[in-house]
Design an enzyme around this catalytic site. Structure first.
Site, PDB file in Angstrom:
ATOM      1  N   CYS A 108     -24.154 -12.161 -37.148  1.00  0.00           N
ATOM      2  CA  CYS A 108     -25.401 -11.606 -36.645  1.00  0.00           C
ATOM      3  C   CYS A 108     -25.764 -10.354 -37.431  1.00  0.00           C
ATOM      4  O   CYS A 108     -24.931  -9.458 -37.596  1.00  0.00           O
ATOM      5  CB  CYS A 108     -25.228 -11.292 -35.160  1.00  0.00           C
ATOM      6  SG  CYS A 108     -26.459 -10.195 -34.476  1.00  0.00           S
ATOM      7  N   GLU A 109     -26.993 -10.281 -37.909  1.00  0.00           N
ATOM      8  CA  GLU A 109     -27.385  -9.130 -38.717  1.00  0.00           C
ATOM      9  C   GLU A 109     -27.657  -7.881 -37.866  1.00  0.00           C
ATOM     10  O   GLU A 109     -27.809  -6.791 -38.416  1.00  0.00           O
ATOM     11  CB  GLU A 109     -28.614  -9.452 -39.561  1.00  0.00           C
ATOM     12  CG  GLU A 109     -29.904  -9.647 -38.801  1.00  0.00           C
ATOM     13  CD  GLU A 109     -31.074  -9.979 -39.724  1.00  0.00           C
ATOM     14  OE1 GLU A 109     -32.197  -9.571 -39.398  1.00  0.00           O
ATOM     15  OE2 GLU A 109     -30.862 -10.646 -40.763  1.00  0.00           O
ATOM     16  N   HIS A 110     -27.693  -8.037 -36.553  1.00  0.00           N
ATOM     17  CA  HIS A 110     -27.947  -6.889 -35.682  1.00  0.00           C
ATOM     18  C   HIS A 110     -26.681  -6.108 -35.350  1.00  0.00           C
ATOM     19  O   HIS A 110     -26.733  -4.888 -35.182  1.00  0.00           O
ATOM     20  CB  HIS A 110     -28.618  -7.348 -34.380  1.00  0.00           C
ATOM     21  CG  HIS A 110     -29.914  -8.056 -34.606  1.00  0.00           C
ATOM     22  ND1 HIS A 110     -30.255  -9.225 -33.966  1.00  0.00           N
ATOM     23  CD2 HIS A 110     -30.953  -7.774 -35.439  1.00  0.00           C
ATOM     24  CE1 HIS A 110     -31.442  -9.622 -34.369  1.00  0.00           C
ATOM     25  NE2 HIS A 110     -31.888  -8.768 -35.269  1.00  0.00           N
ATOM     26  N   HIS A 111     -25.552  -6.812 -35.235  1.00  0.00           N
ATOM     27  CA  HIS A 111     -24.299  -6.143 -34.870  1.00  0.00           C
ATOM     28  C   HIS A 111     -23.134  -6.479 -35.810  1.00  0.00           C
ATOM     29  O   HIS A 111     -22.037  -5.959 -35.637  1.00  0.00           O
ATOM     30  CB  HIS A 111     -23.904  -6.513 -33.435  1.00  0.00           C
ATOM     31  CG  HIS A 111     -24.865  -6.006 -32.396  1.00  0.00           C
ATOM     32  ND1 HIS A 111     -25.898  -6.778 -31.913  1.00  0.00           N
ATOM     33  CD2 HIS A 111     -24.970  -4.802 -31.784  1.00  0.00           C
ATOM     34  CE1 HIS A 111     -26.596  -6.076 -31.024  1.00  0.00           C
ATOM     35  NE2 HIS A 111     -26.050  -4.883 -30.925  1.00  0.00           N
ATOM     36  N   GLN A 149     -30.427 -16.688 -36.110  1.00  0.00           N
ATOM     37  CA  GLN A 149     -30.301 -18.138 -36.078  1.00  0.00           C
ATOM     38  C   GLN A 149     -31.606 -18.844 -36.437  1.00  0.00           C
ATOM     39  O   GLN A 149     -31.589 -19.902 -37.091  1.00  0.00           O
ATOM     40  CB  GLN A 149     -29.797 -18.591 -34.706  1.00  0.00           C
ATOM     41  CG  GLN A 149     -29.454 -20.074 -34.645  1.00  0.00           C
ATOM     42  CD  GLN A 149     -28.761 -20.453 -33.363  1.00  0.00           C
ATOM     43  OE1 GLN A 149     -27.952 -19.684 -32.837  1.00  0.00           O
ATOM     44  NE2 GLN A 149     -29.059 -21.621 -32.831  1.00  0.00           N
ATOM     45  N   HIS A 177     -23.071 -16.671 -29.896  1.00  0.00           N
ATOM     46  CA  HIS A 177     -23.256 -15.384 -30.555  1.00  0.00           C
ATOM     47  C   HIS A 177     -22.316 -14.368 -29.919  1.00  0.00           C
ATOM     48  O   HIS A 177     -22.442 -14.063 -28.733  1.00  0.00           O
ATOM     49  CB  HIS A 177     -24.704 -14.914 -30.421  1.00  0.00           C
ATOM     50  CG  HIS A 177     -25.684 -15.752 -31.185  1.00  0.00           C
ATOM     51  ND1 HIS A 177     -26.473 -15.241 -32.203  1.00  0.00           N
ATOM     52  CD2 HIS A 177     -26.012 -17.068 -31.101  1.00  0.00           C
ATOM     53  CE1 HIS A 177     -27.236 -16.208 -32.700  1.00  0.00           C
ATOM     54  NE2 HIS A 177     -26.969 -17.327 -32.035  1.00  0.00           N
ATOM     55  N   CYS A 179     -22.319 -11.296 -30.351  1.00  0.00           N
ATOM     56  CA  CYS A 179     -23.039 -10.089 -29.935  1.00  0.00           C
ATOM     57  C   CYS A 179     -23.462 -10.200 -28.478  1.00  0.00           C
ATOM     58  O   CYS A 179     -23.718  -9.184 -27.820  1.00  0.00           O
ATOM     59  CB  CYS A 179     -24.252  -9.842 -30.831  1.00  0.00           C
ATOM     60  SG  CYS A 179     -25.474 -11.168 -30.830  1.00  0.00           S
TER      61      CYS A 179
END
Length: 218
Positions: A108-111, A149, A177, A179
């Site tokens: 995940c590019e956020h976390h 995704q 996920h 995250c």
């Protein structure tokens, strides 16, 4: 519980499919990137209070740096894009071809925590067919980068359409996920499904035939 996102990709603006990258993203060699990441990850560990002189931790910054550049984020480098060859469809097979349960590991590019799941791909062969393992390689290439995704689904679909030179492609991703599961809401039961249907797969009967192979239409 499942979160479902369906994408009809024939009208998708290709520019939105690009992973956000700086213009000078490839000025550094892999060796230089590993050195920089090793240094900065050591600073993170030190800030957290970890003792980098400990035998178990001493080599961690370098291990993480190599893993980032050479493994889990290697799909950021276009030099690692797989070369794909097509073969003559000498059997004149015209039916739907489905490859399902392709193993998915992404992040995940956020976390920067894992996305783990399965990818299902279908297409209608024309005069050419693709080697089945090549579909796996395409999935792995786009998965090995920080991702969301929805974008991953469309990147795989677009890559296949570019290879086949037609739009009769479907891609479904089912993923967990971390995250969501390991932090924040800490929901270990939910999963996310994204789907891209193009060309013939936009027809409801064709779409349902594909989904019936995946048992996702129930």
């Amino acid at each position: 519980m499942m979160f479902v996102r369906e994408i009809l990709s024939d009208d998708t603006d290709k520019s939105v499919l690009n992973t956000p990258m700086r213009a000078n993203a490839f000025e550094l060699s892999d060796t230089d990137k590993i050195k920089k990441i090793e240094y900065h990850f050591a600073q993170i560990m030190n800030t957290l209070g970890l003792d980098l002189k400990d035998d178990s931790l001493r080599g961690t910054p370098k291990r993480v740096a190599k893993m980032y550049v050479k493994e889990i984020f290697s799909g950021l480098n276009p030099e690692n894009k797989p070369e794909i060859s097509l073969f003559e469809n000498k059997y004149a097979y015209k039916g739907m071809l489905v490859e399902k349960n392709i193993t998915l590991y992404s992040n995940c590019e956020h976390h920067f925590v894992p996305i783990i799941g399965k990818v299902h791909v279908a297409y209608f062969p024309g005069k050419k067919v693709i080697g089945l393992s090549k579909i796996n390689r395409i999935v792995q290439y786009y998965a090995k980068r920080p991702q969301v995704q929805e974008r991953l689904t469309e990147q795989i679909a677009q890559a296949l359409k570019d290879i086949f030179k037609h739009n009769n492609v479907a891609v479904v991703i089912e993923a967990d996920h971390l995250c969501v599961a390991s932090r924040g809401i800490k929901d270990t039961e939910s999963s996310t499904i994204t789907a891209s249907f193009s060309g013939e797969f936009e027809k409801e009967t064709v779409k349902q035939e594909f989904l019936s192979h995946l048992s996702l239409n129930k």
